[in-house]
Design a protein around this motif. Structure first.
Motif, mmCIF file in Angstrom:
data_model
loop_
_atom_site.group_PDB
_atom_site.id
_atom_site.type_symbol
_atom_site.label_atom_id
_atom_site.label_comp_id
_atom_site.label_asym_id
_atom_site.label_seq_id
_atom_site.Cartn_x
_atom_site.Cartn_y
_atom_site.Cartn_z
ATOM 1 N N PRO A 194 0.171 -21.383 -12.097
ATOM 2 C CA PRO A 194 0.040 -19.990 -12.525
ATOM 3 C C PRO A 194 -1.319 -19.417 -12.116
ATOM 4 O O PRO A 194 -2.347 -20.080 -12.248
ATOM 5 N N VAL A 195 -1.311 -18.183 -11.631
ATOM 6 C CA VAL A 195 -2.520 -17.499 -11.206
ATOM 7 C C VAL A 195 -2.683 -16.239 -12.054
ATOM 8 O O VAL A 195 -1.782 -15.402 -12.114
ATOM 9 N N VAL A 196 -3.824 -16.122 -12.717
ATOM 10 C CA VAL A 196 -4.147 -14.937 -13.506
ATOM 11 C C VAL A 196 -5.118 -14.096 -12.682
ATOM 12 O O VAL A 196 -6.256 -14.513 -12.443
ATOM 13 N N ALA A 197 -4.671 -12.942 -12.241
ATOM 14 C CA ALA A 197 -5.485 -12.083 -11.390
ATOM 15 C C ALA A 197 -6.311 -11.128 -12.247
ATOM 16 O O ALA A 197 -5.799 -10.507 -13.173
ATOM 17 N N VAL A 198 -7.595 -11.016 -11.919
ATOM 18 C CA VAL A 198 -8.482 -10.091 -12.623
ATOM 19 C C VAL A 198 -9.137 -9.166 -11.596
ATOM 20 O O VAL A 198 -10.014 -9.591 -10.844
ATOM 21 N N PRO A 199 -8.721 -7.900 -11.534
ATOM 22 C CA PRO A 199 -9.367 -6.957 -10.617
ATOM 23 C C PRO A 199 -10.732 -6.553 -11.151
ATOM 24 O O PRO A 199 -10.930 -6.448 -12.368
ATOM 25 N N THR A 200 -11.676 -6.335 -10.264
ATOM 26 C CA THR A 200 -13.000 -5.878 -10.702
ATOM 27 C C THR A 200 -13.281 -4.495 -10.135
ATOM 28 O O THR A 200 -12.646 -4.033 -9.182
ATOM 29 N N SER A 201 -14.278 -3.843 -10.714
ATOM 30 C CA SER A 201 -14.652 -2.495 -10.284
ATOM 31 C C SER A 201 -15.589 -2.516 -9.085
ATOM 32 O O SER A 201 -16.131 -1.478 -8.714
ATOM 33 N N VAL A 202 -15.769 -3.692 -8.472
ATOM 34 C CA VAL A 202 -16.622 -3.813 -7.289
ATOM 35 C C VAL A 202 -15.913 -3.191 -6.089
ATOM 36 O O VAL A 202 -14.770 -3.536 -5.777
ATOM 37 N N GLY A 203 -16.566 -2.253 -5.408
ATOM 38 C CA GLY A 203 -15.973 -1.649 -4.218
ATOM 39 C C GLY A 203 -16.502 -0.259 -3.969
ATOM 40 O O GLY A 203 -17.224 0.313 -4.789
ATOM 41 N N TYR A 204 -16.126 0.312 -2.833
ATOM 42 C CA TYR A 204 -16.552 1.655 -2.468
ATOM 43 C C TYR A 204 -15.599 2.704 -3.050
ATOM 44 O O TYR A 204 -14.652 2.376 -3.767
ATOM 45 N N GLY A 205 -15.832 3.955 -2.718
ATOM 46 C CA GLY A 205 -15.161 5.089 -3.360
ATOM 47 C C GLY A 205 -13.664 4.979 -3.559
ATOM 48 O O GLY A 205 -13.156 5.188 -4.663
#
Length: 250
Positions: A194-205
């Protein structure tokens, strides 16, 4: 109070070492404790095997100290997340046995033992490490053995391939990534856990503070991927530890 403590108390009543009145005194706030500004779920460790976790960011120092004090008094492990340095300083001063982890913004005071399996925490880049550390320390607080696999994003996929076996050996993985969030699908396609994905707010516009990564992870074509909210390392670590605990028992 956890299952072990409850069993011990009932055995002491049965053996005459503890009176019924004393036992009632210890059990009267078993489901919850009223603090006025908070209703502490003291029953959660009995249900989950781990006490209620405290979100520190919106609370005052006095509120946090009161909640943590109630947990310590009941001999429950303490985990405070999203904790600012000034609040952490007050906590450490009052409860010196605890430890503050500034990168993850977590205060942890262990009381008793929790058991879980093995969890891999994987990041796309170095910028994702604060969220990943929140996940890793949460999983460790729940008793998991954590393997950190950092900075293996799809911009250099050979880095991930080199460490695939390390991830596969775990019972669950937390994959933390910003930008376009492709790493979760890549890991999901490479391992059979099982893979638990966590998106982060790191990134451009056009990353929209993590929305693009969130949508990519929600739409993953890897069927073993489930997705948490943006920057929710705590949720990812907690859920992966629960999965690992079940797998470990099997």
């Amino acid at each position: 109070m956890d299952e072990k403590a409850l069993t011990r108390l009932l055995s002491q009543v049965k053996g005459g070492k503890v009176s019924v009145d004393e036992a009632v005194g210890q059990l009267k706030d078993l489901p919850f404790a009223e603090l006025g500004y908070a209703t502490l779920d003291t029953h959660r460790s009995l249900r989950f095997g781990f006490p209620e976790v405290v979100l520190g960011e919106p609370k005052t120092v006095e509120q946090i100290l009161g909640i943590v004090g109630a947990l310590v008094e009941r001999k429950q492990t303490v985990l405070v997340t999203r904790l600012q340095p000034d609040k952490a300083e007050a906590l450490v001063a009052r409860f010196p046995k605890g430890e503050y982890h500034p990168v993850a913004r977590i205060f942890h005071l262990r009381q008793g033992k929790a058991r879980a399996g093995k969890v891999a925490v994987v990041t796309a880049g170095t910028g994702d490490i604060p969220v990943a550390e929140e996940a890793a320390l949460t999983a460790e607080a729940l008793g998991a053995t954590v393997r950190r696999v950092y900075d293996v994003g799809v911009a250099g996929i050979h880095r991930l391939l080199r460490r695939r076996e390390e991830i596969q050996e775990c019972h669950a993985a937390v994959v933390v990534a910003g930008m376009e969030g492709a790493l979760a699908s890549a890991v999901g396609g490479l391992v059979g856990i099982p893979v638990v994905a966590v998106p982060t707010s790191v990134g451009y516009g056009a990353n929209f503070q993590g929305v693009s990564a969130l949508l990519a992870m929600v739409n993953s074509c890897a069927s073993n991927v489930a997705t948490m909210n943006i920057d929710n390392g705590f949720g990812g670590g907690f859920y992966a530890a629960l999965i690992s605990r079940t797998k470990g028992r099997r």
